[in-house]
Design an enzyme around this catalytic site. Structure first.
Site, PDB file in Angstrom:
ATOM      1  N   LYS A 170     -30.633   5.697 -44.949  1.00  0.00           N
ATOM      2  CA  LYS A 170     -30.711   7.157 -45.515  1.00  0.00           C
ATOM      3  C   LYS A 170     -30.034   8.255 -44.916  1.00  0.00           C
ATOM      4  O   LYS A 170     -30.591   8.570 -43.923  1.00  0.00           O
ATOM      5  CB  LYS A 170     -32.299   7.289 -45.665  1.00  0.00           C
ATOM      6  CG  LYS A 170     -32.683   8.498 -46.713  1.00  0.00           C
ATOM      7  CD  LYS A 170     -33.775   9.236 -46.105  1.00  0.00           C
ATOM      8  CE  LYS A 170     -33.091  10.704 -45.490  1.00  0.00           C
ATOM      9  NZ  LYS A 170     -32.487  11.606 -46.344  1.00  0.00           N
ATOM     10  N   GLY A 201     -31.689  10.192 -51.125  1.00  0.00           N
ATOM     11  CA  GLY A 201     -33.031  10.552 -51.427  1.00  0.00           C
ATOM     12  C   GLY A 201     -33.507  11.644 -50.151  1.00  0.00           C
ATOM     13  O   GLY A 201     -32.879  12.043 -49.072  1.00  0.00           O
ATOM     14  N   GLY A 203     -36.296  12.916 -47.071  1.00  0.00           N
ATOM     15  CA  GLY A 203     -36.968  12.487 -45.969  1.00  0.00           C
ATOM     16  C   GLY A 203     -38.204  12.220 -46.289  1.00  0.00           C
ATOM     17  O   GLY A 203     -38.728  10.951 -45.789  1.00  0.00           O
ATOM     18  N   GLY A 207     -37.157   8.345 -46.243  1.00  0.00           N
ATOM     19  CA  GLY A 207     -37.414   8.396 -44.647  1.00  0.00           C
ATOM     20  C   GLY A 207     -38.726   7.898 -44.493  1.00  0.00           C
ATOM     21  O   GLY A 207     -38.852   7.156 -43.681  1.00  0.00           O
ATOM     22  N   GLU A 245     -33.078   9.691 -31.381  1.00  0.00           N
ATOM     23  CA  GLU A 245     -32.207  10.568 -30.858  1.00  0.00           C
ATOM     24  C   GLU A 245     -32.641  12.125 -31.288  1.00  0.00           C
ATOM     25  O   GLU A 245     -32.235  12.315 -32.479  1.00  0.00           O
ATOM     26  CB  GLU A 245     -30.773  10.230 -31.182  1.00  0.00           C
ATOM     27  CG  GLU A 245     -29.786  10.598 -30.148  1.00  0.00           C
ATOM     28  CD  GLU A 245     -29.209  12.249 -30.491  1.00  0.00           C
ATOM     29  OE1 GLU A 245     -29.815  13.096 -29.993  1.00  0.00           O
ATOM     30  OE2 GLU A 245     -28.204  12.368 -31.327  1.00  0.00           O
ATOM     31  N   CYS A 279     -26.615  18.375 -31.086  1.00  0.00           N
ATOM     32  CA  CYS A 279     -27.796  18.146 -30.249  1.00  0.00           C
ATOM     33  C   CYS A 279     -27.740  18.237 -28.905  1.00  0.00           C
ATOM     34  O   CYS A 279     -28.315  18.530 -28.175  1.00  0.00           O
ATOM     35  CB  CYS A 279     -28.444  16.867 -30.574  1.00  0.00           C
ATOM     36  SG  CYS A 279     -27.353  15.485 -30.577  1.00  0.00           S
ATOM     37  N   GLU A 378     -34.801  24.736 -29.086  1.00  0.00           N
ATOM     38  CA  GLU A 378     -33.329  24.424 -29.429  1.00  0.00           C
ATOM     39  C   GLU A 378     -33.155  25.258 -30.566  1.00  0.00           C
ATOM     40  O   GLU A 378     -33.827  25.403 -31.787  1.00  0.00           O
ATOM     41  CB  GLU A 378     -33.513  22.854 -30.056  1.00  0.00           C
ATOM     42  CG  GLU A 378     -31.901  22.511 -30.806  1.00  0.00           C
ATOM     43  CD  GLU A 378     -32.055  21.039 -30.907  1.00  0.00           C
ATOM     44  OE1 GLU A 378     -32.844  20.639 -31.762  1.00  0.00           O
ATOM     45  OE2 GLU A 378     -31.012  20.392 -30.805  1.00  0.00           O
TER      46      GLU A 378
HETATM   47  P1  TAP Z   1     -34.675  16.725 -39.837  1.00  0.00           P
HETATM   48  O1  TAP Z   1     -35.733  17.235 -40.924  1.00  0.00           O
HETATM   49  O2  TAP Z   1     -35.336  15.899 -38.747  1.00  0.00           O
HETATM   50  O3  TAP Z   1     -33.731  15.669 -40.545  1.00  0.00           O
HETATM   51  C1  TAP Z   1     -33.088  14.650 -40.146  1.00  0.00           C
HETATM   52  C2  TAP Z   1     -33.160  13.488 -41.117  1.00  0.00           C
HETATM   53  O4  TAP Z   1     -34.507  12.819 -41.234  1.00  0.00           O
HETATM   54  C3  TAP Z   1     -32.951  13.751 -42.635  1.00  0.00           C
HETATM   55  O5  TAP Z   1     -32.076  12.460 -43.211  1.00  0.00           O
HETATM   56  C4  TAP Z   1     -33.931  13.876 -43.111  1.00  0.00           C
HETATM   57  O6  TAP Z   1     -34.130  13.880 -44.618  1.00  0.00           O
HETATM   58  C5  TAP Z   1     -35.152  13.031 -42.581  1.00  0.00           C
HETATM   59  N1  TAP Z   1     -36.546  13.276 -42.730  1.00  0.00           N
HETATM   60  C6  TAP Z   1     -37.099  14.555 -43.184  1.00  0.00           C
HETATM   61  N2  TAP Z   1     -38.284  14.200 -43.273  1.00  0.00           N
HETATM   62  C7  TAP Z   1     -38.534  12.932 -42.663  1.00  0.00           C
HETATM   63  C8  TAP Z   1     -39.813  11.958 -42.839  1.00  0.00           C
HETATM   64  N3  TAP Z   1     -40.967  12.726 -42.960  1.00  0.00           N
HETATM   65  N4  TAP Z   1     -39.748  10.863 -42.417  1.00  0.00           N
HETATM   66  C9  TAP Z   1     -38.522  10.598 -42.261  1.00  0.00           C
HETATM   67  N5  TAP Z   1     -37.382  11.025 -42.231  1.00  0.00           N
HETATM   68  C10 TAP Z   1     -37.576  12.252 -42.459  1.00  0.00           C
HETATM   69  O7  TAP Z   1     -33.737  17.927 -39.453  1.00  0.00           O
HETATM   70  P2  TAP Z   1     -33.491  19.166 -40.215  1.00  0.00           P
HETATM   71  O8  TAP Z   1     -34.945  19.570 -40.935  1.00  0.00           O
HETATM   72  O9  TAP Z   1     -32.442  18.744 -41.153  1.00  0.00           O
HETATM   73  O10 TAP Z   1     -33.147  20.195 -39.022  1.00  0.00           O
HETATM   74  C11 TAP Z   1     -34.145  20.726 -38.547  1.00  0.00           C
HETATM   75  C12 TAP Z   1     -33.903  20.961 -36.927  1.00  0.00           C
HETATM   76  O11 TAP Z   1     -33.830  19.448 -36.374  1.00  0.00           O
HETATM   77  C13 TAP Z   1     -32.384  21.830 -36.728  1.00  0.00           C
HETATM   78  O12 TAP Z   1     -32.592  23.112 -36.781  1.00  0.00           O
HETATM   79  C14 TAP Z   1     -32.299  21.138 -35.138  1.00  0.00           C
HETATM   80  O13 TAP Z   1     -32.993  21.907 -34.316  1.00  0.00           O
HETATM   81  C15 TAP Z   1     -32.986  19.559 -35.516  1.00  0.00           C
HETATM   82  N6  TAP Z   1     -31.548  18.749 -35.633  1.00  0.00           N
HETATM   83  C16 TAP Z   1     -31.424  18.000 -34.545  1.00  0.00           C
HETATM   84  C17 TAP Z   1     -30.594  16.983 -34.773  1.00  0.00           C
HETATM   85  C18 TAP Z   1     -30.011  16.026 -33.643  1.00  0.00           C
HETATM   86  S1  TAP Z   1     -28.792  15.412 -33.583  1.00  0.00           S
HETATM   87  N7  TAP Z   1     -30.759  15.852 -32.587  1.00  0.00           N
HETATM   88  C19 TAP Z   1     -29.656  17.002 -36.104  1.00  0.00           C
HETATM   89  C20 TAP Z   1     -30.185  17.817 -36.971  1.00  0.00           C
HETATM   90  C21 TAP Z   1     -31.250  18.672 -36.748  1.00  0.00           C
HETATM   91  P3  TAP Z   1     -33.752  15.042 -45.773  1.00  0.00           P
HETATM   92  O14 TAP Z   1     -33.161  16.258 -44.874  1.00  0.00           O
HETATM   93  O15 TAP Z   1     -32.585  14.438 -46.380  1.00  0.00           O
HETATM   94  O16 TAP Z   1     -34.873  15.280 -46.390  1.00  0.00           O
END
Ligand code: TAP
Length: 475
Positions: A170, A201, A203, A207, A245, A279, A378
């Site tokens: 996903k 789709g 998360g 997810g 991660e 990250c 972060e």
């Molecule tokens: P997340 O919400 O963690 O999204 C990462 C992935 O998880 C996306 O594919 C997302 O889906 C999915 N996801 C969301 N809710 C989920 C759930 N309840 N169960 C399983 N999967 C789920 O990150 P974000 O909101 O895009 O970013 C928020 C913050 O996360 C950023 O500001 C940053 O601090 C951090 N972040 C960290 C990393 C790394 S590499 N460590 C990468 C991105 C962001 P959808 O988004 O498609 O709904």
């Protein structure tokens, strides 16, 4: 305008069982650049069934077969180079040069590394009293973030194929199209039906469904700490293995014999590359008190060498943030920083001349205390903090005074001190003097930065179970 209303299930592009779609926004124009279908639990279930059905044969495929599939993926990936670069610039807002030099190359690097690692990998080992067998873990669910659309997806898929584990992927709904291209490449590589599945789709539906699905054995997730926590809780219901991660707040320790220009360039490139949405980015810069003035001067002098602007324009180093939400989050941290520390450059609002697009001003705070919010949380944007130290042991102590432990950076000349700092920082990856990336070097975090390792041979191990066989016949 891109459109993908289908999911890739059991070797075919399959209509979604739902009718809802998700808009994908180009962060530089704020316009819709494409639509994907918002998958349903039924779509996910079909994909899991296909992966489960593929398991008996895929898990028993030979090393040579897996290498051949990976080689075909490398060829297909290279053939789609221009399109991958183009799409990542549109969906993520990465400047064309960054899409090529970082995103495209990292995605490719993991597939090539998997071939190399697999060639030397032993799935069986005679350990005297017993034989050790390493067997595919089962069906893996992969959940990826938006900040590295090819890197994050490729490292997981490459390791899973190398280990013979069928997957359901996903991708992040903010940046799904690079993964769609990758799925098309994998489709042409001739993997057994069901070995690779992609369900687009949200998360909250897909997810969440992956984390709790009883027929998924392992979840590999990259993203935020809060979602990581939710996934662990959901996965606990079926006792599945989870690799996470997560985020970081990595230190850059500048030694007192460091070249000031090298140090300033390192600090800047850590927040300007991918608009700081990395990250492992070094966002707490520890500099000797004696270097403070010259370092700050260099930062101000060198900042214009990282121009911010339209990612399609030549010479641009830094594009917009990925979304309006991300822009709001970064702004709120800058506002906090203005109360907690001294603003050296940047501040709230958009850079001059960039009204449309989620552009943020590169912002660097000085006189920062390591226990302030901007030094502990972060931010995931082009924001850095300068913290001074009097003696190196204090710097190391402050560097480790964080809930995170993903990465660390050291800049300087004295070999003994460089090694001492590298071994003292509690983090999964240390980079000395901007050394080149080795795709076989494990990637992952200590403490709240995660569980497990990706990349290279350690990455393959994550998708394997260990079996000890006692009394294995020798002939
Ligand atoms: P997340 O919400 O963690 O999204 C990462 C992935 O998880 C996306 O594919 C997302 O889906 C999915 N996801 C969301 N809710 C989920 C759930 N309840 N169960 C399983 N999967 C789920 O990150 P974000 O909101 O895009 O970013 C928020 C913050 O996360 C950023 O500001 C940053 O601090 C951090 N972040 C960290 C990393 C790394 S590499 N460590 C990468 C991105 C962001 P959808 O988004 O498609 O709904």
């Amino acid at each position: 305008m891109r459109n993908q209303q289908k999911h890739y299930i059991n070797g075919e592009w399959t209509e979604s069982t739902g009718s809802e779609t998700i808009d994908v926004i180009n962060p530089a124009t704020e316009e819709v650049m494409g639509k994907i279908s918002s998958g349903t639990e039924e779509d996910l279930d079909k994909a899991v069934k296909a992966a489960r059905a593929a398991f008996p044969t895929f898990s028993r495929s030979t090393k040579e077969e897996r290498i051949q599939w990976l080689e075909k993926i490398v060829q297909g990936y290279e053939a789609r180079k221009e399109e991958l670069i183009d799409v990542m610039t549109d969906e993520l807002g990465a400047p064309l040069s960054v899409s090529e030099e970082i995103h495209y190359h990292m995605g490719l690097g993991h597939f090539k590394q998997a071939i190399e690692s697999l060639s030397d990998f032993s799935f069986s080992e005679d350990r005297g009293g017993h034989t050790l067998l390493k067997e595919s873990i089962g069906v893996s669910g992969l959940i990826t973030p938006w900040n590295f659309p090819t890197n994050q997806v490729s490292t997981k898929i490459a390791s899973a194929i190398a280990a013979g584990s069928p997957v359901v992927l996903k991708p992040a709904s903010k940046t799904p199209f690079a993964a769609v291209i990758l799925a098309e490449v994998i489709d042409e590589a001739g993997l057994p039906k069901g070995a690779f599945n992609l369900v687009n789709g949200s998360g909250s539906v897909i997810g969440n469904g992956i984390s709790s699905h009883p027929d998924i054995d392992f979840v590999s997730f990259t993203g935020s700490g809060s979602v990581g926590e939710t996934i662990m809780k959901k996965a606990a219901e079926t006792k599945k293995k989870v690799a996470l991660e997560l985020g970081g707040k990595s230190p850059i320790i500048v030694l007192d014999d460091a070249d000031v220009e090298d140090a300033a360039k390192t600090a800047l490139s850590n927040i300007m590359t991918n608009t700081g949405q990395v990250c492992s980015a070094g966002t707490r810069v520890f500099i000797p008190q004696s270097m403070k003035e010259s370092f700050e001067k260099k930062i101000v002098e060198l900042l214009p060498t990282f121009p911010v602007g339209d990612p399609r324009k030549e010479g641009i180093a830094t594009g917009p943030l990925v979304s309006e939400d991300q822009w709001d989050t970064v702004q709120s941290y800058i506002e906090k920083g203005e109360k907690e520390a001294t603003l050296l450059v940047g501040g709230t609002g958009k850079p001059e001349g960039l009204k449309t697009g989620y552009y943020a001003k590169p912002t660097i705070f000085t006189d920062v205390s390591n226990d302030s919010v901007i030094a502990q949380e972060e931010i995931f944007g082009p924001v850095s903090t300068i913290i001074t130290y009097e003696n190196l042991e204090d710097a190391i102590e402050m560097a480790n005074d964080t809930v995170y432990g993903l990465a660390g950076f050291v800049i300087g000349k004295d070999s003994e001190l460089l090694s001492h700092v590298a071994s003292s920082i509690k983090a999964g990856r240390i980079v000395i003097n901007n050394a080149e990336t080795d795709f076989n070097g494990p990637f992952g975090g200590y403490k709240q930065s995660g569980i497990g390792r990706e990349w290279g041979d350690f990455g393959i191990e994550e998708y394997l179970e260990i079996k000890s066989v006692h009394g294995m016949p020798t002939s």
